[in-house]
Design an enzyme around this catalytic site. Structure first.
Site, mmCIF file in Angstrom:
data_model
loop_
_atom_site.group_PDB
_atom_site.id
_atom_site.type_symbol
_atom_site.label_atom_id
_atom_site.label_comp_id
_atom_site.label_asym_id
_atom_site.label_seq_id
_atom_site.Cartn_x
_atom_site.Cartn_y
_atom_site.Cartn_z
ATOM 1 N N ILE A 7 0.889 -1.166 0.000
ATOM 2 C CA ILE A 7 0.000 0.000 0.000
ATOM 3 C C ILE A 7 0.925 1.214 0.000
ATOM 4 C CG2 ILE A 7 -1.697 1.335 1.293
ATOM 5 C CD1 ILE A 7 -2.905 -1.298 2.130
ATOM 6 N N PRO A 8 1.023 1.883 -1.169
ATOM 7 C CA PRO A 8 2.152 2.795 -1.406
ATOM 8 C C PRO A 8 2.001 4.157 -0.745
ATOM 9 C CG PRO A 8 0.710 2.730 -3.306
ATOM 10 C CD PRO A 8 0.113 1.775 -2.313
ATOM 11 N N CYS A 9 2.084 4.187 0.573
ATOM 12 C CA CYS A 9 1.967 5.473 1.269
ATOM 13 C C CYS A 9 3.169 6.362 0.937
ATOM 14 C CB CYS A 9 1.835 5.261 2.774
ATOM 15 S SG CYS A 9 3.163 4.318 3.499
ATOM 16 N N HIS A 10 4.234 5.763 0.381
ATOM 17 C CA HIS A 10 5.391 6.581 -0.017
ATOM 18 C C HIS A 10 5.050 7.469 -1.222
ATOM 19 C CE1 HIS A 10 5.641 2.796 -2.329
ATOM 20 N NE2 HIS A 10 6.132 3.535 -3.298
#
Lengths: 222, 167
Positions: free
Chosen positions: A186-189
């Protein structure tokens, strides 16, 4: 004890329907008492044994950002972490999910394959199942909205807030992303501060920069 | 040999979770269950080649697990003369809301612990692991009628031990 008791047990264990004879007995005071006693005893044992959930499996893989730890339950990935020991990770799984944690690479093989391909630049999207059931509805909404941001792009905290219908909630969005249990997948970056600033990252800003570079995102990440 | 390695890996992957849960329920604490579980899959590795094709691998694993649990329980009994009390603290604390409920669970755990291993295992396999009586027989030895009798005996004893218990 009598055969009636055996019949009653078979009934309670779901092995047989009640015969007319048993039904007649269960209508008497003695039968009702026995039924209640069996229900109590089995209910008590169920309560004891139900406390052992299916274990969560975990394992790790080597990546450009160091050793990445992955944990999955029956429904999918529940936690990804890095820069810590396996023992510490397993202890967190026990605390967080109230479950037994078992080192079981076979059960997380799919997730590990996907992560390897991602770090090798062979894969830009994840199709592995994730399990967000332990989170609050708000956290889930934030993370699911974040999951739709494709590799190579970035959006702001405010944009995610807008997408989940809470345009004034960018601070809460930032907080939810700071507690993302499944980073990378889950690409919170890919969520950054206003004005193109990189914003924060629980795993360390250098990791955020590395991931964005790997994805070829056009953002001032230096 | 390679084929065997793949099959046993699949078997471990598919059943490790339920076998560990079985051992935790049977032994009452996670530490002993983890030890026994390691033992189960070591033995399964060694014995896999002798498993007849088409036989019920799941029942076979439960059989190995029951034997390993017996050994673990025996070892524990030898180590401490005092019978170790059920350690609820090593089980996940989910759903425990009050000290009263905890105390009740402890009583149930004691009643369950007092059952002979064969009866406790038979009830557990039937009630929680969904095994048919034929599979329970394959897991514990003996025939189907004996498996059924073990389950029934367990229920009867618990019913007497927990009389008046308000679940």
């Amino acid at each position: 004890m009598t055969t009636r008791h055996d019949e009653l047990i078979a009934l309670r264990l779901g092995a047989a329907p009640a015969s007319p004879r048993l039904r007649r007995w269960l209508a008497t005071a003695a039968g009702r008492r026995e039924l209640a006693a069996h229900r109590e005893a089995l209910g008590a044992v169920d309560a004891l044994w139900a406390r052992v959930p299916r274990p969560i499996a975990y394992g790790s893989l080597a990546t450009p950002i160091g050793r990445v730890l992955v944990a999955a339950g029956a429904a999918g990935i529940v936690r990804i972490s890095f820069r810590r020991s396996e023992a510490d990770f397993a202890a967190e799984l026990r605390r967080r999910f109230g479950a037994v944690a078992v080192r079981d690479p076979a059960r997380i093989a799919g997730a590990v394959r996907a992560l390897r391909a991602y770090f090798a630049g062979e894969r830009r999207a994840f199709d592995v199942p994730v399990d967000l059931s332990a989170l609050t509805p708000f956290q889930r909404r934030v993370l699911l909205a974040t999951a739709t941001v494709p590799a190579g792009q970035v959006v702001s905290y405010g944009e995610i807030a807008r997408r989940i219908g809470q345009p004034l909630g960018s601070r809460a969005v930032g907080q939810a992303l700071g507690h993302n249990p499944i980073p990378i997948v889950i690409p919170c970056h890919r969520v950054i501060g206003g004005g193109g600033r990189i914003g924060g990252y629980t795993g360390g800003l250098d990791v955020k920069r590395t991931l964005l570079r790997l994805e070829g995102a056009r953002v001032a990440v230096g | 040999m390679r084929g065997t390695a793949i099959h046993i890996a699949e078997l471990v992957g598919r059943h490790r979770g339920e076998i560990l849960a079985y051992l935790m329920r049977l032994l009452g604490n996670e530490h002993d269950a983890q030890d026994a579980c390691q033992d189960v899959f070591l033995r399964a590795h060694r014995a896999f080649a002798r498993l007849a094709p088409g036989s019920n691998a799941r029942a076979w694993l439960y059989r190995i697990a029951t034997n390993c649990a017996r050994n673990t329980a025996r070892g524990r009994a030898r180590r401490s003369a005092r019978r170790a009390d059920v350690d609820l603290d090593t089980l996940p604390a989910h759903g425990i809301t009050s000290p009263e409920r905890r105390e009740r669970l402890r009583l149930v755990a004691r009643a369950v612990r007092a059952l002979p291993t064969r009866q406790r295992a038979a009830l557990l396999l039937r009630r929680f692991h969904g095994l048919e009586y034929a599979e329970i027989a394959a897991s514990l030895g003996g025939n189907e009628a004996a498996a059924r009798a073990n389950v029934y005996q367990a229920v009867k004893k618990l019913r007497v031990a927990l009389e008046g218990f308000d679940a």
